[in-house]
Design a protein around this motif. Structure first.
Motif, PDB file in Angstrom:
ATOM      1  N   ILE A  11     106.010  56.462 115.767  1.00 22.41           N
ATOM      2  CA  ILE A  11     106.414  57.448 114.775  1.00 22.41           C
ATOM      3  C   ILE A  11     105.202  57.819 113.927  1.00 22.41           C
ATOM      4  O   ILE A  11     104.409  56.960 113.545  1.00 22.41           O
ATOM      5  N   LYS A  12     105.062  59.125 113.638  1.00 21.66           N
ATOM      6  CA  LYS A  12     103.997  59.601 112.752  1.00 21.66           C
ATOM      7  C   LYS A  12     104.642  60.258 111.541  1.00 21.66           C
ATOM      8  O   LYS A  12     105.552  61.071 111.684  1.00 21.66           O
ATOM      9  N   PHE A  13     104.173  59.902 110.339  1.00 23.79           N
ATOM     10  CA  PHE A  13     104.640  60.574 109.131  1.00 23.79           C
ATOM     11  C   PHE A  13     103.462  60.765 108.185  1.00 23.79           C
ATOM     12  O   PHE A  13     102.424  60.119 108.332  1.00 23.79           O
ATOM     13  N   ASN A  14     103.621  61.694 107.250  1.00 20.77           N
ATOM     14  CA  ASN A  14     102.560  62.017 106.289  1.00 20.77           C
ATOM     15  C   ASN A  14     102.858  61.361 104.948  1.00 20.77           C
ATOM     16  O   ASN A  14     103.987  61.416 104.475  1.00 20.77           O
ATOM     17  N   HIS A  15     101.818  60.789 104.349  1.00 14.66           N
ATOM     18  CA  HIS A  15     101.910  60.321 102.967  1.00 14.66           C
ATOM     19  C   HIS A  15     100.507  60.006 102.498  1.00 14.66           C
ATOM     20  O   HIS A  15      99.628  59.693 103.304  1.00 14.66           O
ATOM     21  N   CYS A  16     100.281  60.124 101.215  1.00 14.59           N
ATOM     22  CA  CYS A  16      98.958  59.857 100.622  1.00 14.59           C
ATOM     23  C   CYS A  16      97.882  60.734 101.281  1.00 14.59           C
ATOM     24  O   CYS A  16      96.736  60.298 101.440  1.00 14.59           O
ATOM     25  N   GLN A  34     104.895  53.573  97.383  1.00 15.12           N
ATOM     26  CA  GLN A  34     105.922  54.461  96.841  1.00 15.12           C
ATOM     27  C   GLN A  34     107.067  54.612  97.842  1.00 15.12           C
ATOM     28  O   GLN A  34     106.860  54.523  99.053  1.00 15.12           O
ATOM     29  N   ASP A  35     108.255  54.898  97.297  1.00 13.81           N
ATOM     30  CA  ASP A  35     109.444  55.108  98.117  1.00 13.81           C
ATOM     31  C   ASP A  35     109.261  56.341  99.004  1.00 13.81           C
ATOM     32  O   ASP A  35     108.733  57.359  98.557  1.00 13.81           O
ATOM     33  N   LEU A  36     109.672  56.249 100.253  1.00  7.23           N
ATOM     34  CA  LEU A  36     109.551  57.363 101.193  1.00  7.23           C
ATOM     35  C   LEU A  36     110.875  58.101 101.376  1.00  7.23           C
ATOM     36  O   LEU A  36     111.029  58.866 102.320  1.00  7.23           O
ATOM     37  N   GLY A  37     111.815  57.910 100.471  1.00  3.38           N
ATOM     38  CA  GLY A  37     113.159  58.470 100.564  1.00  3.38           C
ATOM     39  C   GLY A  37     113.241  59.938 100.906  1.00  3.38           C
ATOM     40  O   GLY A  37     113.249  60.342 102.059  1.00  3.38           O
ATOM     41  N   SER A  38     113.338  60.825  99.899  1.00  2.32           N
ATOM     42  CA  SER A  38     113.528  62.255 100.177  1.00  2.32           C
ATOM     43  C   SER A  38     112.201  62.910 100.522  1.00  2.32           C
ATOM     44  O   SER A  38     111.182  62.656  99.890  1.00  2.32           O
ATOM     45  N   ARG A  39     112.257  63.780 101.539  1.00  3.87           N
ATOM     46  CA  ARG A  39     111.036  64.403 102.037  1.00  3.87           C
ATOM     47  C   ARG A  39     111.301  65.864 102.361  1.00  3.87           C
ATOM     48  O   ARG A  39     112.410  66.254 102.678  1.00  3.87           O
ATOM     49  N   LYS A  40     110.246  66.659 102.328  1.00  3.55           N
ATOM     50  CA  LYS A  40     110.351  68.053 102.767  1.00  3.55           C
ATOM     51  C   LYS A  40     110.395  68.068 104.298  1.00  3.55           C
ATOM     52  O   LYS A  40     109.898  67.146 104.948  1.00  3.55           O
ATOM     53  N   LEU A  41     110.951  69.147 104.835  1.00  2.00           N
ATOM     54  CA  LEU A  41     111.078  69.261 106.284  1.00  2.00           C
ATOM     55  C   LEU A  41     109.729  69.130 106.981  1.00  2.00           C
ATOM     56  O   LEU A  41     109.605  68.452 108.003  1.00  2.00           O
ATOM     57  N   GLU A  42     108.689  69.762 106.438  1.00  2.00           N
ATOM     58  CA  GLU A  42     107.371  69.692 107.087  1.00  2.00           C
ATOM     59  C   GLU A  42     106.762  68.287 107.035  1.00  2.00           C
ATOM     60  O   GLU A  42     105.824  67.986 107.759  1.00  2.00           O
TER      61      GLU A  42
END
Length: 200
Positions: A11-16, A34-42
């Protein structure tokens, strides 16, 4: 491939402002906590396609695998009933040629029974599995009235793109297995990996 390995998705996700790769999306960012809860679609996590296939289920394809072990774990012509569960697959037929599938096994059987491919003729560097495969491909191309392929052309055009993709996947997989995640900078423009179609 072990059953546990077969089921693990990357899995790949964006943060920081980084891409973070893992086997699943954690509750908290492994970098900033930080919590990764709610995210934008992109910013939604995406699954990384596994470049390995079960060669026993693929038709009319060229397959690569390690001599021993699997790609993700430690590391003459013959028919293998097992051992190709995790291989790199290069399709050999273009969609408009799927009618040839019916004859493929007969072509392969006739080609394989030639005295040229007897086990005692095997030479590791000059008369091996790769030679066998390329010679067979060229026989099919010749029967279709198409130009034959040199070894370097076949390798560069069909093998190298798939092995590069597999190499990147292996690097990610092993780093995640060892550290729990893997981090890269977000590039400005992402290039799509090349799709290798059939060559015959």
């Amino acid at each position: 491939m072990h059953c546990a390995e077969a089921g693990k998705a990357l899995i790949k996700f964006n943060h920081c402002e980084k891409y973070i790769y893992s086997f699943s999306v954690p509750q908290c960012c492994p970098l900033c906590q930080q919590d990764l809860g709610s995210r934008k679609l992109e910013d939604a996590p995406v699954s990384i396609a596994n470049p390995f296939t079960n060669g026993h289920q693929e038709k009319c394809s060229f397959h690569l695998r390690p001599t021993q072990g699997t790609f993700l774990s430690a590391h003459g012509v013959q028919r293998d009933g097992a051992g190709w569960e995790q291989s790199i697959s290069i399709p050999l037929l273009q969609p408009h040629m799927y009618g040839m599938m019916e004859q493929w096994d007969k072509y392969l059987e006739d080609f394989s029974t030639s005295g040229t491919w007897l086990p005692h003729r095997y030479e590791e560097d000059h008369h091996n599995c790769y030679t066998y495969t390329l010679t067979f491909i060229n026989c099919v191309l010749m029967a279709e009235g198409r130009q034959q392929l040199e070894k370097s052309e076949f390798t560069e055009k069909y093998i190298v793109p798939r092995t590069r993709l597999a190499s990147k996947f292996i690097t990610l997989y092993r780093a995640i297995r060892e550290h729990g995640f893997y981090v890269t900078d977000c590039p400005q423009h992402e290039a799509q990996p090349p799709e290798g179609g059939g060559l015959c």
